[in-house]
Design a protein around this motif. Structure first.
Motif, short mmCIF file in Angstrom:
data_model
loop_
_atom_site.label_atom_id
_atom_site.label_comp_id
_atom_site.label_asym_id
_atom_site.label_seq_id
_atom_site.Cartn_x
_atom_site.Cartn_y
_atom_site.Cartn_z
N SER A 239 -42.45 5.47 2.23
CA SER A 239 -42.34 4.31 1.35
C SER A 239 -43.43 4.31 0.29
O SER A 239 -43.17 4.02 -0.89
N GLN A 240 -44.64 4.66 0.68
CA GLN A 240 -45.75 4.70 -0.27
C GLN A 240 -45.56 5.79 -1.32
O GLN A 240 -46.10 5.69 -2.43
N GLN A 241 -44.77 6.80 -0.99
CA GLN A 241 -44.49 7.86 -1.95
C GLN A 241 -43.38 7.49 -2.93
O GLN A 241 -43.04 8.27 -3.82
N GLY A 242 -42.82 6.30 -2.77
CA GLY A 242 -41.84 5.79 -3.73
C GLY A 242 -40.39 5.85 -3.30
O GLY A 242 -39.51 5.47 -4.07
N VAL A 243 -40.12 6.32 -2.07
CA VAL A 243 -38.74 6.35 -1.58
C VAL A 243 -38.38 4.96 -1.05
O VAL A 243 -39.11 4.40 -0.23
N LYS A 244 -37.27 4.41 -1.51
CA LYS A 244 -36.82 3.10 -1.03
C LYS A 244 -36.21 3.26 0.36
O LYS A 244 -35.35 4.13 0.58
N LEU A 245 -36.64 2.43 1.28
CA LEU A 245 -36.18 2.52 2.67
C LEU A 245 -35.50 1.22 3.07
O LEU A 245 -36.04 0.12 2.86
#
Length: 238
Positions: A69-75
């Protein structure tokens, strides 16, 4: 890389060491990093008896999800019939957004309705009765207040009864009901339905261009997820 969104469900990760937990780690550290978004449509865990205990048992998975999530992937997460007690604490720590069931999304120009799938199995009257009780806020509050050992015993008993009951139920009762599927399409305005729960991975082409896509349950020989792009859908394995 072509933008893609990933869907998976019914991993049933156990609390102890398991090839499934290793497979999920590979998924999160591999294909999930290149995705725009990841949707987990329930039964990620074998059982979940409360955020207070579950986040201890699955600390490694929570940390991997948070990193993603912190890397920008929406979960996104939708509760299943095994982990319906997942709450806001888990979502806040893991970086996942909790979805209602059903949930409607727009993706690559298509309107899609998402569900874990158990709501569609309306012919299984006994299960639907139990589901209404298990999702009652008062019943959940009482359960969460119990000591750990009591919660574990109840969860084990429920799983045993479920496994025993499946042996005596006709196969068609445990599959989706056509009328319930039609209602999902009608209420959502979607042309695609993606769900899990039934452990019957397939793509059903229905009338009027509708599609029902069933996600695969994870097995030692098949740890599968669905990738969707503007060009189409692909079933891939970890």
């Amino acid at each position: 890389m072509t933008p893609r969104t990933l869907f998976l469900s019914d991993l049933h990760l156990p609390p102890g060491p398991s090839p499934f937990r290793e497979g999920f780690r590979r998924f999160l550290e591999g294909p999930a990093r290149d995705a725009e978004a990841v949707y987990i449509l329930g039964d990620l865990f074998q059982y979940w008896i409360g955020d207070d205990l579950g986040m201890q048992e699955y600390a490694a998975e929570v940390a991997l999800l948070a990193t993603l999530s912190q890397q920008g992937v929406k979960l996104y997460f939708q509760r299943g019939n095994r982990d319906f007690l997942i709450g806001e604490d888990f979502c806040a720590l893991s970086g996942m957004e909790l979805l209602r069931d059903p949930a409607v999304i727009e993706l690559y120009g298509s309107i899609i309705v998402l569900s874990h799938g158990d709501l569609l199995c309306t012919d299984d009257i006994g299960y639907q009765r139990w589901r209404r009780f298990a999702h009652n806020p008062t019943a959940q509050r009482i359960f969460r207040a119990m000591p750990r050992v009591w919660r574990e015993r109840i969860a084990q008993r429920v799983r045993q009864r479920s496994n025993t009951g499946k042996r005596y139920k006709p196969e068609d009762i445990m599959d989706v009901n056509a009328t319930a599927v039609e209602a999902f399409f009608k209420l959502s305005g979607a042309h695609q339905l993606i769900h899990g729960h039934t452990h019957r991975p397939a793509q059903h082409d229905l009338a009027e261009g509708m599609q029902r896509i069933v996600l695969a349950d994870w097995r030692p020989e098949r740890m599968e997820y669905l990738a969707m792009t503007r060009e189409g859908m692909f079933r891939l394995t970890v």
